[in-house]
Motif scaffolding. Structure first.
Motif, short mmCIF file in Angstrom:
data_model
loop_
_atom_site.label_atom_id
_atom_site.label_comp_id
_atom_site.label_asym_id
_atom_site.label_seq_id
_atom_site.Cartn_x
_atom_site.Cartn_y
_atom_site.Cartn_z
N ARG A 282 0.84 -1.20 0.00
CA ARG A 282 0.00 0.00 0.00
C ARG A 282 0.87 1.24 0.00
O ARG A 282 1.69 1.43 0.90
N SER A 283 0.67 2.07 -1.02
CA SER A 283 1.41 3.32 -1.08
C SER A 283 0.88 4.27 -0.01
O SER A 283 -0.19 4.07 0.56
N GLU A 284 1.64 5.31 0.25
CA GLU A 284 1.20 6.32 1.23
C GLU A 284 -0.12 6.94 0.77
O GLU A 284 -1.03 7.17 1.58
N ALA A 285 -0.25 7.18 -0.54
CA ALA A 285 -1.49 7.76 -1.06
C ALA A 285 -2.67 6.83 -0.82
O ALA A 285 -3.77 7.28 -0.45
N LEU A 286 -2.47 5.52 -1.01
CA LEU A 286 -3.56 4.57 -0.81
C LEU A 286 -3.96 4.50 0.66
O LEU A 286 -5.15 4.43 1.00
N VAL A 287 -3.00 4.56 1.56
CA VAL A 287 -3.30 4.58 3.00
C VAL A 287 -4.14 5.80 3.34
O VAL A 287 -5.14 5.72 4.08
N LEU A 288 -3.77 6.95 2.82
CA LEU A 288 -4.51 8.18 3.09
C LEU A 288 -5.91 8.13 2.48
O LEU A 288 -6.87 8.65 3.07
N PHE A 289 -6.03 7.50 1.32
CA PHE A 289 -7.34 7.35 0.71
C PHE A 289 -8.25 6.50 1.59
O PHE A 289 -9.43 6.85 1.81
N LEU A 290 -7.73 5.39 2.09
CA LEU A 290 -8.54 4.53 2.95
C LEU A 290 -8.91 5.23 4.25
O LEU A 290 -10.00 5.01 4.80
N GLU A 291 -8.03 6.08 4.75
CA GLU A 291 -8.37 6.89 5.93
C GLU A 291 -9.54 7.82 5.62
O GLU A 291 -10.43 8.01 6.46
N ALA A 292 -9.53 8.40 4.42
CA ALA A 292 -10.62 9.29 4.02
C ALA A 292 -11.94 8.52 3.92
O ALA A 292 -12.99 9.00 4.37
N VAL A 293 -11.89 7.31 3.36
CA VAL A 293 -13.10 6.49 3.26
C VAL A 293 -13.59 6.11 4.65
O VAL A 293 -14.79 6.21 4.95
N GLY A 294 -12.66 5.69 5.52
CA GLY A 294 -13.05 5.33 6.89
C GLY A 294 -13.68 6.50 7.63
O GLY A 294 -14.64 6.33 8.38
N GLY A 295 -13.13 7.69 7.40
CA GLY A 295 -13.69 8.87 8.04
C GLY A 295 -15.11 9.13 7.59
O GLY A 295 -15.98 9.47 8.40
N ARG A 296 -15.38 8.97 6.30
CA ARG A 296 -16.73 9.16 5.79
C ARG A 296 -17.68 8.10 6.31
O ARG A 296 -18.86 8.36 6.58
N LEU A 297 -17.20 6.88 6.47
CA LEU A 297 -18.04 5.81 6.99
C LEU A 297 -18.45 6.07 8.44
O LEU A 297 -19.50 5.63 8.89
N ARG A 298 -17.60 6.78 9.16
CA ARG A 298 -17.91 7.08 10.57
C ARG A 298 -18.79 8.31 10.73
O ARG A 298 -19.32 8.56 11.81
N GLN A 299 -18.95 9.09 9.66
CA GLN A 299 -19.75 10.31 9.75
C GLN A 299 -21.23 10.00 9.68
O GLN A 299 -21.66 8.94 9.23
N GLU A 300 -22.03 10.99 10.10
CA GLU A 300 -23.49 10.89 9.94
C GLU A 300 -23.81 10.86 8.47
O GLU A 300 -23.28 11.66 7.69
N PRO A 301 -24.68 9.95 7.99
CA PRO A 301 -25.07 9.95 6.59
C PRO A 301 -25.68 11.29 6.19
O PRO A 301 -26.22 12.02 7.00
N ALA A 302 -25.60 11.59 4.90
CA ALA A 302 -26.08 12.87 4.40
C ALA A 302 -27.58 13.04 4.59
O ALA A 302 -28.09 14.15 4.66
N ALA A 303 -28.31 11.92 4.65
CA ALA A 303 -29.75 12.03 4.90
C ALA A 303 -29.96 12.28 6.37
O ALA A 303 -29.83 11.39 7.21
#
Length: 308
Positions: A282-303
């Motif tokens: 996993r490149s550094e960019a891929l690690v950061l991308f997965l962190e961004a996805v994980g962060g969105r998964l933990r957020q309140e849904p847009a609805a």
């Protein structure tokens, strides 16, 4: 058969003549003719019939052309990737995801990622879980975001969050900030259910949870009145008043602006996982991308109508 011979053969098939192939490859016509003769000799096959000064491809040539087309398509992919890497020194990511995650989760995750890594280009493709797993194995994509599913031992599966099921049907959405009461799974009318067919793991989890709410030991699996293979289509059918759909919260957030969205009880959820070829780094960019996805998964849904 050398690569140059394959290149000549492919060029003749593409252009229809030795002169056309020679021009395309910036060769003399005599050099192209010699290379084509060498290709036929190396293969022990007649690739072209010479008829009145024209080359007519044989059946064997047509079959070989299918394979050389795949070969040169792969070469084009390598060239495109090299161009991307030159244009974006920070790197290039090839991401695969389910259509449902592509609609409701990826836009926000990519926006977050681009703020941290503006120099990294991203290529996004969608498909079902089986297709994306195969693309990971063939290294056509760097990583796949799917709902949890059985995978080959040649793949690494990492849980990065979860998606919950919600109930969608035609009707006015809740007012801003107002929470909807949960829908009790056992009380739903199966005759109005717009289901997701196939082997989708999220849909299967919903069916299992529904069966578990039945007190009888031999409860039948619920059968949908309408069935589709995509969550977006299920939302569209629900919007027409054709029934209700049980979809993931991210599709609901993206597609359900004109629909009534309610949580389901008991809660039904499935893990969102990242698939990657087991030996790939996993490149550094891929690690950061997965962190961004994980962060969105933990957020309140847009609805906003969907409470935690």
């Amino acid at each position: 058969m050398r690569l140059r011979n394959i290149e000549i053969f492919h060029a003749v098939m593409r252009t229809g003549s030795v002169s056309g192939a020679a021009e395309w490859l910036h060769l003399s016509q005599s050099a192209a003719s010699k290379a084509l003769a060498q290709a036929e000799h190396a293969l022990g096959l007649t690739l072209f019939e010479r008829v009145r000064g024209r080359l007519i491809a044989t059946r064997e040539a047509e079959q070989l052309f299918g394979q050389t087309s795949l070969l040169f398509a792969q070469a084009d992919t390598v060239q495109r990737m090299a161009r991307n890497l030159r244009r974006t020194p920070g790197g290039h990511l090839r991401i695969g995801c389910l259509p449902s995650l592509g609609i409701g989760l990826m836009p926000g995750a990519i926006a977050d990622f681009r703020q941290r890594c503006p120099g990294v280009s991203v290529d996004i493709t969608t498909g079902n879980g089986v297709e994306l797993a195969e693309q990971c194995l063939s290294l056509d994509i760097d990583i796949a975001l799917v709902f949890e599913q059985p995978v080959s031992s040649r793949l690494r599966s990492t849980t990065i969050g979860a998606a919950r099921a919600v109930h969608l049907e035609a009707g006015a959405p809740a007012a801003q900030g107002e929470a909807e009461a949960a829908v009790v799974l056992a009380t739903l009318d199966r005759a109005r259910w717009i289901g997701i067919g196939g082997s989708d793991p999220f849909a299967q989890r919903i069916r299992e949870a529904w069966v578990a709410t039945d007190a009888t030991d031999d409860a039948p699996e619920p059968i949908a009145a309408l069935e589709t293979r995509t969550y977006a289509v299920a939302c569209a059918l629900a919007a027409q008043g054709l029934g209700f759909a049980l979809v993931d919260e991210f599709t609901a957030a993206a597609m359900g602006s004109a629909l009534r969205i309610r949580p389901v009880t008991p809660e039904v959820s499935v893990a969102v996982v990242a698939l990657q070829e087991a030996t790939a780094q996993r490149s550094e960019a891929l690690v950061l991308f997965l962190e961004a996805v994980g962060g969105r998964l933990r957020q309140e849904p847009a609805a906003a109508a969907i409470p935690k």
